[in-house]
Scaffold this motif. Sequence first.
Motif, PDB file in Angstrom:
ATOM      1  N   LYS A  75     -16.013  27.515   2.762  1.00 50.94           N
ATOM      2  CA  LYS A  75     -15.631  26.112   2.669  1.00 50.94           C
ATOM      3  C   LYS A  75     -16.418  25.379   1.582  1.00 50.94           C
ATOM      4  O   LYS A  75     -15.872  24.562   0.851  1.00 50.94           O
ATOM      5  CB  LYS A  75     -15.876  25.475   4.044  1.00 50.94           C
ATOM      6  N   TRP A  76     -17.718  25.707   1.493  1.00 50.88           N
ATOM      7  CA  TRP A  76     -18.600  24.926   0.632  1.00 50.88           C
ATOM      8  C   TRP A  76     -18.820  25.549  -0.756  1.00 50.88           C
ATOM      9  O   TRP A  76     -19.260  24.849  -1.676  1.00 50.88           O
ATOM     10  CB  TRP A  76     -19.961  24.735   1.329  1.00 50.88           C
ATOM     11  N   ALA A 113     -29.246  13.259  -0.145  1.00 49.80           N
ATOM     12  CA  ALA A 113     -30.043  13.342   1.088  1.00 49.80           C
ATOM     13  C   ALA A 113     -29.287  12.667   2.234  1.00 49.80           C
ATOM     14  O   ALA A 113     -29.204  13.181   3.352  1.00 49.80           O
ATOM     15  CB  ALA A 113     -31.414  12.698   0.875  1.00 49.80           C
ATOM     16  N   TYR A 114     -28.727  11.484   1.933  1.00 48.29           N
ATOM     17  CA  TYR A 114     -27.992  10.726   2.931  1.00 48.29           C
ATOM     18  C   TYR A 114     -26.783  11.507   3.411  1.00 48.29           C
ATOM     19  O   TYR A 114     -26.525  11.627   4.608  1.00 48.29           O
ATOM     20  CB  TYR A 114     -27.559   9.385   2.330  1.00 48.29           C
ATOM     21  N   TYR A 115     -26.078  12.118   2.443  1.00 51.44           N
ATOM     22  CA  TYR A 115     -24.879  12.896   2.758  1.00 51.44           C
ATOM     23  C   TYR A 115     -25.235  14.102   3.651  1.00 51.44           C
ATOM     24  O   TYR A 115     -24.596  14.357   4.672  1.00 51.44           O
ATOM     25  CB  TYR A 115     -24.202  13.376   1.466  1.00 51.44           C
ATOM     26  N   GLU A 167     -23.652  14.786   7.186  1.00 51.13           N
ATOM     27  CA  GLU A 167     -22.696  15.893   7.263  1.00 51.13           C
ATOM     28  C   GLU A 167     -23.158  16.935   8.292  1.00 51.13           C
ATOM     29  O   GLU A 167     -24.227  17.516   8.174  1.00 51.13           O
ATOM     30  CB  GLU A 167     -22.528  16.553   5.882  1.00 51.13           C
ATOM     31  N   GLU A 168     -22.296  17.130   9.287  1.00 47.72           N
ATOM     32  CA  GLU A 168     -22.626  18.033  10.412  1.00 47.72           C
ATOM     33  C   GLU A 168     -22.936  19.456   9.918  1.00 47.72           C
ATOM     34  O   GLU A 168     -23.887  20.085  10.352  1.00 47.72           O
ATOM     35  CB  GLU A 168     -21.449  18.034  11.392  1.00 47.72           C
ATOM     36  N   ASP A 169     -22.122  19.933   8.939  1.00 48.19           N
ATOM     37  CA  ASP A 169     -22.279  21.297   8.432  1.00 48.19           C
ATOM     38  C   ASP A 169     -23.653  21.537   7.822  1.00 48.19           C
ATOM     39  O   ASP A 169     -24.169  22.664   7.852  1.00 48.19           O
ATOM     40  CB  ASP A 169     -21.230  21.590   7.345  1.00 48.19           C
ATOM     41  N   TRP A 226     -29.786  22.268   6.894  1.00 44.29           N
ATOM     42  CA  TRP A 226     -30.361  22.388   5.532  1.00 44.29           C
ATOM     43  C   TRP A 226     -31.034  21.106   5.074  1.00 44.29           C
ATOM     44  O   TRP A 226     -31.360  20.955   3.903  1.00 44.29           O
ATOM     45  CB  TRP A 226     -29.266  22.822   4.546  1.00 44.29           C
ATOM     46  N   ARG A 227     -31.242  20.207   5.992  1.00 46.48           N
ATOM     47  CA  ARG A 227     -31.914  18.947   5.642  1.00 46.48           C
ATOM     48  C   ARG A 227     -33.273  19.184   5.000  1.00 46.48           C
ATOM     49  O   ARG A 227     -33.716  18.410   4.179  1.00 46.48           O
ATOM     50  CB  ARG A 227     -32.103  18.084   6.889  1.00 46.48           C
TER      51      ARG A 227
END
Lengths: 434, 125
Positions: free
Chosen positions: A28-29, A68-70, A74-76, A80-81
């Motif tokens: 997907k990514w 960073a905000y996204y 984003e749940e996915d 990876w934060r």
Amino acid sequence: MGFFYYLAAFIIIRRLNKRLKGSSLYPKWHSLLNVASVIAILLFFGIHAAFNDGVVDLAGAALLAGMAYYADKEEDLKDWRILFEPTYPLIGVGVITGLIELLVNSFYEKYDTYFQIAVTAAFVWIFARWAATKKQEEQLKVSIERRAELEVLVKERTIELQKQKTELEETLKELKTTQSQLIQSEKMASLGELTAGIAHEIQNPLNFVNNFSDVSAELIDEMEEELNKGDTAEALAIAADIKQNLEKIRHHGQRADGIVKGMLQHSRASSNVKEPTNINKLADEYLRLAYHGLRAKDKSFNADLQTSFDESLPLVEMVPQDIGRVLLNLFNNAFYAIQKKQLIAGPDFKPSVSIITAKKGKSIEILVKDNGLGIPDNIKDKILQPFFTTKPTGEGTGLGLSLSYDIVVKAHNGKIDVNSIEGEFTEFKITIPV
Amino acid sequence: MKILVVDDEADVQPLFLQRFRREIREHEFDFDFALSGEEALAYLHERHTEIVLILSDINMPGMSGLELLSRIRHEYDTPPPMVMMITAYGDEENHRQAMDRGANDFLTKPLDFNLLKEKLKTFNK
């Protein structure tokens, strides 16, 4: 210096792309991220070409902040934060640098080296944090593996312990069975000792039954004679005698019956049913059985049996066959002690066994005393232990007193006291609460 | 002939009285009873001259029949009463001891009253 923000964004996106490889999110990514990384670079060139450095810095910081905000929303990407968090210093530095460049450019020009150092440091910080995180992750991985190993170990140990528990339970069950078998064999052993005594005790009433029925038959003949003679008065006197004899036959029949019932009760497994019991009668019965039992085995044995029964004793709640066994055991021990002493003492020794019952306050006391060998001091504390016996192998089970203790103390809340002087006497005192 | 019967069983008394009903009525025998060796000695102390024959059980609580026999032989030798011992244990050892101590006869339980009657009648003559 503005390039650092876009480079950081590019590297973060590439790294994220690399990390995602192999996961379910990758398809997907994958393309999105490739495009995004290129956009980051293109963005730099676009902005750099069109605006001054201050705008480049602010836009770079905004790009990183947006990413960073996204990632945060984003749940996915929530796992990876950690890739984005180390960019916070760079974002801060970018905003401050950009604003100062735009608003107080002279100040910036003067100290631009410090700003460049700050931007470089914030940029390097990102990679330092990543390295640290990676190390932590590795440690975490090791500890997770270790935990898994430990869990396996714990599981193995638990199974082992459970197996041991089952084995122990089995053993306990076997021990309990053995114990009840031992108790039963102790009962049967004491019954064996009793047999001769019982035979003697039954013989006496049976003799009476036979004799009184014989004599009654004779009396009937005589009564017929008297009736034929017409002596009604004498015939009636004889009839009264016959009636009395029949009562005696019945009495002695019941006596024999009682003895056999007592014997059956003694051999039966204890019913543990307490009933109001006449202790004097019980003690007398078992004293006779024990005495005649020994008397039958050793013909020369004779002892002075003294009974002192407190006739005012109330009936006491007890399991009669159990207390009977205790008394039987004490009598047998007493006889054994005087018998052994008789072998070593001179002809002046008068063997004697006495039983005394008495009421003391809220309890009744049964005292069994003999003037036999006595108990040596060094074994006094052992005599109540199971399997302890001074008798030769095969003669005593060593369970008599230990079972007596269980019966009196555990089942009847009573106590057993021993008083003895070696070579002089032994006295057992049983106390049972009324 | 006066006979003292020593036995701790009280029902021996009506039994003897009935078994020897005819003899008692004809004053051939006269019975007295004691329930223990001690009681028998006390009885003899009072009227040993009346007693011709003693029938004693051996196994009694307190003084045994054998002990009673020894005491009688020791204390009453003029004229010595006849003593017959009775026991449920008719073994050699008991028999020997009874005879050693001076018993005139030894009978085992259950008593054969016809035999006893014969013996008593022989003694009486």
